[in-house]
Design a protein around this motif. Sequence first.
Motif, PDB file in Angstrom:
ATOM      1  N   UNK A   6      19.958   9.593 -33.183  1.00 15.63           N
ATOM      2  CA  UNK A   6      19.895   8.185 -33.566  1.00 15.63           C
ATOM      3  C   UNK A   6      18.976   7.375 -32.635  1.00 15.63           C
ATOM      4  N   UNK A   7      18.935   7.742 -31.351  1.00 18.23           N
ATOM      5  CA  UNK A   7      18.113   6.998 -30.384  1.00 18.23           C
ATOM      6  C   UNK A   7      17.737   7.913 -29.230  1.00 18.23           C
ATOM      7  N   UNK A   8      16.728   7.466 -28.484  1.00 23.06           N
ATOM      8  CA  UNK A   8      16.262   8.269 -27.357  1.00 23.06           C
ATOM      9  C   UNK A   8      15.882   7.340 -26.201  1.00 23.06           C
ATOM     10  N   UNK A   9      16.359   7.646 -25.006  1.00 23.61           N
ATOM     11  CA  UNK A   9      16.050   6.901 -23.785  1.00 23.61           C
ATOM     12  C   UNK A   9      15.302   7.812 -22.827  1.00 23.61           C
ATOM     13  N   UNK A  10      14.261   7.247 -22.179  1.00 16.23           N
ATOM     14  CA  UNK A  10      13.461   8.053 -21.243  1.00 16.23           C
ATOM     15  C   UNK A  10      13.169   7.245 -19.981  1.00 16.23           C
ATOM     16  N   UNK A  11      13.178   7.913 -18.846  1.00 17.65           N
ATOM     17  CA  UNK A  11      12.785   7.308 -17.574  1.00 17.65           C
ATOM     18  C   UNK A  11      11.981   8.338 -16.794  1.00 17.65           C
ATOM     19  N   UNK A  12      10.897   7.865 -16.148  1.00 18.43           N
ATOM     20  CA  UNK A  12      10.033   8.796 -15.407  1.00 18.43           C
ATOM     21  C   UNK A  12       9.445   8.092 -14.187  1.00 18.43           C
ATOM     22  N   UNK A  13       9.065   8.894 -13.203  1.00 12.47           N
ATOM     23  CA  UNK A  13       8.473   8.384 -11.965  1.00 12.47           C
ATOM     24  C   UNK A  13       7.325   9.290 -11.564  1.00 12.47           C
ATOM     25  N   UNK A  14       6.139   8.671 -11.334  1.00 12.31           N
ATOM     26  CA  UNK A  14       4.978   9.430 -10.888  1.00 12.31           C
ATOM     27  C   UNK A  14       4.890   9.386  -9.361  1.00 12.31           C
ATOM     28  N   UNK A  15       4.465  10.493  -8.770  1.00  9.94           N
ATOM     29  CA  UNK A  15       4.320  10.605  -7.317  1.00  9.94           C
ATOM     30  C   UNK A  15       2.889  11.039  -6.994  1.00  9.94           C
ATOM     31  N   UNK A  16       2.185  10.279  -6.135  1.00  8.88           N
ATOM     32  CA  UNK A  16       0.843  10.724  -5.736  1.00  8.88           C
ATOM     33  C   UNK A  16       0.933  11.976  -4.870  1.00  8.88           C
ATOM     34  N   UNK A  17      -0.213  12.601  -4.655  1.00  8.96           N
ATOM     35  CA  UNK A  17      -0.234  13.827  -3.865  1.00  8.96           C
ATOM     36  C   UNK A  17       0.248  13.554  -2.441  1.00  8.96           C
ATOM     37  N   UNK A  18       0.797  14.573  -1.826  1.00  9.61           N
ATOM     38  CA  UNK A  18       1.402  14.436  -0.504  1.00  9.61           C
ATOM     39  C   UNK A  18       0.402  13.852   0.508  1.00  9.61           C
ATOM     40  N   UNK A  19       0.814  12.807   1.210  1.00 10.12           N
ATOM     41  CA  UNK A  19      -0.024  12.176   2.233  1.00 10.12           C
ATOM     42  C   UNK A  19      -0.830  10.992   1.747  1.00 10.12           C
ATOM     43  N   UNK A  20      -0.869  10.787   0.419  1.00 11.74           N
ATOM     44  CA  UNK A  20      -1.677   9.686  -0.119  1.00 11.74           C
ATOM     45  C   UNK A  20      -1.130   8.328   0.317  1.00 11.74           C
ATOM     46  N   UNK A  45       0.817  -1.216   0.000  1.00 15.42           N
ATOM     47  CA  UNK A  45       0.000   0.000   0.000  1.00 15.42           C
ATOM     48  C   UNK A  45       0.849   1.263   0.000  1.00 15.42           C
ATOM     49  N   UNK A  46       2.004   1.227   0.675  1.00 15.57           N
ATOM     50  CA  UNK A  46       2.807   2.448   0.797  1.00 15.57           C
ATOM     51  C   UNK A  46       3.871   2.576  -0.291  1.00 15.57           C
ATOM     52  N   UNK A  47       3.874   1.637  -1.229  1.00 15.43           N
ATOM     53  CA  UNK A  47       4.899   1.660  -2.277  1.00 15.43           C
ATOM     54  C   UNK A  47       4.526   2.642  -3.388  1.00 15.43           C
ATOM     55  N   UNK A  48       5.540   3.269  -3.953  1.00 16.05           N
ATOM     56  CA  UNK A  48       5.337   4.138  -5.111  1.00 16.05           C
ATOM     57  C   UNK A  48       5.024   3.295  -6.345  1.00 16.05           C
ATOM     58  N   UNK A  49       4.340   3.871  -7.327  1.00 18.37           N
ATOM     59  CA  UNK A  49       4.157   3.131  -8.583  1.00 18.37           C
ATOM     60  C   UNK A  49       5.506   2.894  -9.254  1.00 18.37           C
TER      61      UNK A  49
END
Length: 423
Positions: free
Chosen positions: A82-96, A57-61
């Motif tokens: 020639x190429x493109x690399x992407x990394x992203x991380x979503x964060x829920x609203x504070x306290x969620x 439950x408390x883990x980030x996506x």
Amino acid sequence: MRYSIIIVIISFLSLQSSAQEGYPELQKYIEFAIENNPNLKAMDLKYQQALERVPQAKALPDPTFSAGIFIQPIETRVGAQKAKLSISQMFPWFGTLNAKEQQASLQAHAVYLKYLDAKSALEMKVTNAWLDLILTDRKIHFTQKRVEILGVLEKQSLSRYESNQTDMVNVLYIQMLKEELISKLELFKDKRETQLVAFNQLLNRDQKTGVITPSDDSFLISSAINMNDTNFSNHNRINSWNKLVESAQYAEKASKLNGLPKLGLGLDYAILSKRSDMDLADNGQDAIMPMISVSIPIFRKKYKAAIKVTQLRQVQFEEEKQAELNQLVLEKQKAFELYKSGLRDTELYQNLLIKAKQSYEILSSSYESSTKRYEEVLNMQQKIWIYEQKQIEAQIKVQKSLAQFKYLDANQSLEKSNSQKVK
């Protein structure tokens, strides 16, 4: 000769009882059941599962990683991509995440309280099953002694009939009583086999395993009963619902926070090739671009519905808690009724047993002088046998009610007492 027969009968009918300090075998059975009962093990596994949901439950996506190759490179000033690399991380609203963690933790606590309640209920079930075996063993004992007595009387009556001192009807009457008791004895033995299977199933062991039961009254305990105390606020069944209500409150908070924007951080990395037609500063240098994203929760119906569900769930849990509280009050009232009934019956059959034995002695003396029929003597003896069974049944009722009180009332102290032993 007749007088000696009467002495034999009275000695068979008397039940010796002695108060001893506790009966440790029952506690051993309870401990064995707690360790091996499959239903209790299943409840423990449910609790372990609930605990494992807390870190979920408390883990980030999970972060998102992507990679792409340009089939036709895109020319830029410092080279072709020639190429493109992407990394992203979503964060829920504070306290969620904290709200979700508290929700899962409280749900696990509720399961644990149900486990504790099941553990207490199992102790009561083992005690009641053990008391049932004691009752049946006593009935078997009383009936066996009664059959033995009738066997002695049958021989004596046959001897007297052969010497023309009694009628054949007396012999036949004794034989009828004896056959009835033999049939009841077999019924009691069959019943004990079923009770033994039920007891061993609670302990999750071989159904033929023997059970030790006392032959005296050492199993009897007494306790002061406070019927006016109906405060079940600390009972595990009520506390479990309290935790579920709190869990639903945190679920409502989490649902509200889910309706707020989510923030995302990311990084793009573009791989470039050098230009061969000119010499430039930073020629062919790869590009790094930090990214930020924000979700826009504009479709509000699903968020409002989720909040409404958690609010309704809180009301549901409150109603179920009230129903549970009402059930506990009713169970305590029934236990008190059983307790009072057992005490009344114990006293009643103790008095009746004394009077029946006195009447038996009078009838026996009258029979010696041939002023009373032999059938009346046997009938009074039959009453003694019945009253002895009724007395032990009443004692078992009291013990079962005390086991019920122990389960219902966390503050109930069931201490063994020789001075206040229920008779």
